[in-house]
Design a protein around this motif. Structure first.
Motif, PDB file in Angstrom:
ATOM      1  N   MET A 144      45.484  50.405  63.646  1.00 25.96           N
ATOM      2  CA  MET A 144      45.211  49.737  62.433  1.00 25.96           C
ATOM      3  C   MET A 144      46.258  48.814  62.305  1.00 25.96           C
ATOM      4  SD  MET A 144      44.372  50.844  58.494  1.00 25.96           S
ATOM      5  CE  MET A 144      42.703  51.363  58.701  1.00 25.96           C
ATOM      6  N   HIS A 145      46.064  47.530  62.001  1.00 22.02           N
ATOM      7  CA  HIS A 145      47.036  46.643  61.954  1.00 22.02           C
ATOM      8  C   HIS A 145      47.474  46.465  60.327  1.00 22.02           C
ATOM      9  CE1 HIS A 145      46.291  44.605  65.678  1.00 22.02           C
ATOM     10  NE2 HIS A 145      45.002  44.841  65.447  1.00 22.02           N
ATOM     11  N   ILE A 146      48.617  46.027  60.149  1.00 16.81           N
ATOM     12  CA  ILE A 146      49.437  45.792  58.773  1.00 16.81           C
ATOM     13  C   ILE A 146      48.605  45.229  57.822  1.00 16.81           C
ATOM     14  CG2 ILE A 146      50.828  44.149  59.317  1.00 16.81           C
ATOM     15  CD1 ILE A 146      51.896  46.961  57.506  1.00 16.81           C
ATOM     16  N   ASP A 147      47.847  44.087  58.264  1.00 18.01           N
ATOM     17  CA  ASP A 147      47.174  43.117  57.407  1.00 18.01           C
ATOM     18  C   ASP A 147      45.795  44.097  56.792  1.00 18.01           C
ATOM     19  OD1 ASP A 147      45.861  43.085  59.765  1.00 18.01           O
ATOM     20  OD2 ASP A 147      45.201  41.144  59.648  1.00 18.01           O
ATOM     21  N   GLN A 148      45.256  45.017  57.753  1.00 19.76           N
ATOM     22  CA  GLN A 148      44.143  45.730  57.347  1.00 19.76           C
ATOM     23  C   GLN A 148      44.792  46.905  56.463  1.00 19.76           C
ATOM     24  OE1 GLN A 148      42.813  47.102  61.049  1.00 19.76           O
ATOM     25  NE2 GLN A 148      41.232  45.722  61.158  1.00 19.76           N
ATOM     26  N   MET A 149      45.730  47.455  56.511  1.00 19.11           N
ATOM     27  CA  MET A 149      46.252  48.400  55.799  1.00 19.11           C
ATOM     28  C   MET A 149      46.760  47.853  54.313  1.00 19.11           C
ATOM     29  SD  MET A 149      48.972  50.396  58.541  1.00 19.11           S
ATOM     30  CE  MET A 149      49.838  51.141  57.262  1.00 19.11           C
ATOM     31  N   LEU A 150      47.266  46.357  54.346  1.00 20.61           N
ATOM     32  CA  LEU A 150      47.439  46.073  53.127  1.00 20.61           C
ATOM     33  C   LEU A 150      46.316  45.580  52.356  1.00 20.61           C
ATOM     34  CD1 LEU A 150      49.911  44.824  51.425  1.00 20.61           C
ATOM     35  CD2 LEU A 150      49.587  42.853  52.718  1.00 20.61           C
ATOM     36  N   ALA A 151      45.178  45.161  52.840  1.00 17.75           N
ATOM     37  CA  ALA A 151      44.121  44.806  52.295  1.00 17.75           C
ATOM     38  C   ALA A 151      43.369  46.004  51.524  1.00 17.75           C
ATOM     39  CB  ALA A 151      42.898  44.109  53.218  1.00 17.75           C
ATOM     40  N   GLU A 152      43.283  47.241  52.467  1.00 15.34           N
ATOM     41  CA  GLU A 152      42.815  48.451  51.842  1.00 15.34           C
ATOM     42  C   GLU A 152      43.667  48.956  50.642  1.00 15.34           C
ATOM     43  OE1 GLU A 152      42.513  51.204  55.003  1.00 15.34           O
ATOM     44  OE2 GLU A 152      40.800  50.312  56.095  1.00 15.34           O
ATOM     45  N   TRP A 153      45.077  48.702  50.606  1.00 10.85           N
ATOM     46  CA  TRP A 153      45.957  49.043  49.744  1.00 10.85           C
ATOM     47  C   TRP A 153      45.801  48.352  48.350  1.00 10.85           C
ATOM     48  CZ3 TRP A 153      50.384  47.118  47.112  1.00 10.85           C
ATOM     49  CH2 TRP A 153      50.981  48.011  46.475  1.00 10.85           C
ATOM     50  N   THR A 154      45.761  47.078  48.645  1.00 11.23           N
ATOM     51  CA  THR A 154      45.436  46.047  47.331  1.00 11.23           C
ATOM     52  C   THR A 154      44.372  45.798  46.749  1.00 11.23           C
ATOM     53  OG1 THR A 154      45.584  44.101  48.840  1.00 11.23           O
ATOM     54  CG2 THR A 154      47.844  44.797  48.141  1.00 11.23           C
ATOM     55  N   ALA A 155      43.004  45.823  47.512  1.00  8.49           N
ATOM     56  CA  ALA A 155      41.904  45.696  47.141  1.00  8.49           C
ATOM     57  C   ALA A 155      41.409  46.525  45.861  1.00  8.49           C
ATOM     58  CB  ALA A 155      40.711  45.887  48.227  1.00  8.49           C
ATOM     59  N   PRO A 156      41.626  47.777  45.881  1.00  7.16           N
ATOM     60  CA  PRO A 156      41.598  48.642  44.535  1.00  7.16           C
ATOM     61  C   PRO A 156      42.175  48.024  43.411  1.00  7.16           C
ATOM     62  CG  PRO A 156      41.643  49.980  46.488  1.00  7.16           C
ATOM     63  CD  PRO A 156      42.241  48.837  46.889  1.00  7.16           C
ATOM     64  N   LEU A 157      43.701  47.607  43.796  1.00 15.63           N
ATOM     65  CA  LEU A 157      44.494  47.240  42.587  1.00 15.63           C
ATOM     66  C   LEU A 157      43.768  45.880  41.877  1.00 15.63           C
ATOM     67  CD1 LEU A 157      46.987  47.227  41.054  1.00 15.63           C
ATOM     68  CD2 LEU A 157      47.990  46.011  42.900  1.00 15.63           C
ATOM     69  N   TRP A 158      43.357  45.163  42.601  1.00 20.43           N
ATOM     70  CA  TRP A 158      42.794  43.705  42.077  1.00 20.43           C
ATOM     71  C   TRP A 158      41.653  44.046  41.369  1.00 20.43           C
ATOM     72  CZ3 TRP A 158      46.172  40.390  41.308  1.00 20.43           C
ATOM     73  CH2 TRP A 158      47.046  40.097  42.108  1.00 20.43           C
ATOM     74  N   ALA A 159      40.590  45.061  41.929  1.00 24.19           N
ATOM     75  CA  ALA A 159      39.503  45.293  41.602  1.00 24.19           C
ATOM     76  C   ALA A 159      39.761  46.121  40.144  1.00 24.19           C
ATOM     77  CB  ALA A 159      38.578  46.397  42.474  1.00 24.19           C
ATOM     78  N   GLN A 160      40.572  46.826  39.816  1.00 21.74           N
ATOM     79  CA  GLN A 160      40.918  47.548  38.636  1.00 21.74           C
ATOM     80  C   GLN A 160      41.223  46.371  37.557  1.00 21.74           C
ATOM     81  OE1 GLN A 160      43.712  50.481  39.205  1.00 21.74           O
ATOM     82  NE2 GLN A 160      42.641  51.896  39.869  1.00 21.74           N
ATOM     83  N   LEU A 161      42.004  45.429  38.092  1.00 19.23           N
ATOM     84  CA  LEU A 161      42.012  44.296  37.076  1.00 19.23           C
ATOM     85  C   LEU A 161      41.130  43.263  36.847  1.00 19.23           C
ATOM     86  CD1 LEU A 161      45.781  43.368  38.409  1.00 19.23           C
ATOM     87  CD2 LEU A 161      45.103  44.757  36.264  1.00 19.23           C
ATOM     88  N   GLY A 162      40.022  43.450  37.788  1.00 19.55           N
ATOM     89  CA  GLY A 162      38.908  42.528  37.420  1.00 19.55           C
ATOM     90  C   GLY A 162      38.989  41.061  38.020  1.00 19.55           C
ATOM     91  N   VAL A 163      40.102  40.808  39.243  1.00 19.45           N
ATOM     92  CA  VAL A 163      40.402  39.832  39.958  1.00 19.45           C
ATOM     93  C   VAL A 163      39.954  39.640  41.182  1.00 19.45           C
ATOM     94  CG1 VAL A 163      42.255  38.254  40.412  1.00 19.45           C
ATOM     95  CG2 VAL A 163      42.369  39.795  38.252  1.00 19.45           C
ATOM     96  N   ASN A 164      39.323  38.480  41.503  1.00 18.77           N
ATOM     97  CA  ASN A 164      38.778  38.328  42.812  1.00 18.77           C
ATOM     98  C   ASN A 164      39.947  37.724  43.639  1.00 18.77           C
ATOM     99  OD1 ASN A 164      39.045  35.511  42.211  1.00 18.77           O
ATOM    100  ND2 ASN A 164      36.695  35.349  41.904  1.00 18.77           N
ATOM    101  N   GLY A 165      39.610  37.335  45.002  1.00 16.91           N
ATOM    102  CA  GLY A 165      40.600  36.691  46.022  1.00 16.91           C
ATOM    103  C   GLY A 165      41.156  35.547  45.623  1.00 16.91           C
ATOM    104  N   ILE A 166      40.278  34.604  45.136  1.00 17.96           N
ATOM    105  CA  ILE A 166      40.776  33.218  44.834  1.00 17.96           C
ATOM    106  C   ILE A 166      41.764  33.462  43.727  1.00 17.96           C
ATOM    107  CG2 ILE A 166      40.248  31.027  44.175  1.00 17.96           C
ATOM    108  CD1 ILE A 166      37.634  31.288  45.857  1.00 17.96           C
TER     109      ILE A 166
END
Length: 58
Positions: free
Chosen positions: A1-23
């Motif tokens: 698993m690449h670091i960018d995939q690990m980072l995306a898996e870690w940060t996606a729930p954080l942003w989702a809890q805040l109700g923020v999309n990628g942009i």
């Protein structure tokens, strides 16, 4: 698993809890970057100005 995939898996729930999309997250991080950059630049300018004034008086 690449670091960018690990980072995306870690940060996606954080942003989702805040109700923020990628942009919006990218925009927020960009604003934060330039705010910190501006503050550091002004701090360095103030320090050099203070050093210059101290040298002129001594």
């Amino acid at each position: 698993m690449h670091i960018d995939q690990m980072l995306a898996e870690w940060t996606a729930p954080l942003w989702a809890q805040l109700g923020v999309n990628g942009i919006a997250a990218l925009l927020m991080l960009t604003v934060l970057y330039f705010t910190v950059k501006w503050a550091v630049k002004n701090g360095v300018k103030a320090a050099f100005q203070e050093m210059k004034e101290t040298e002129e008086t001594t």
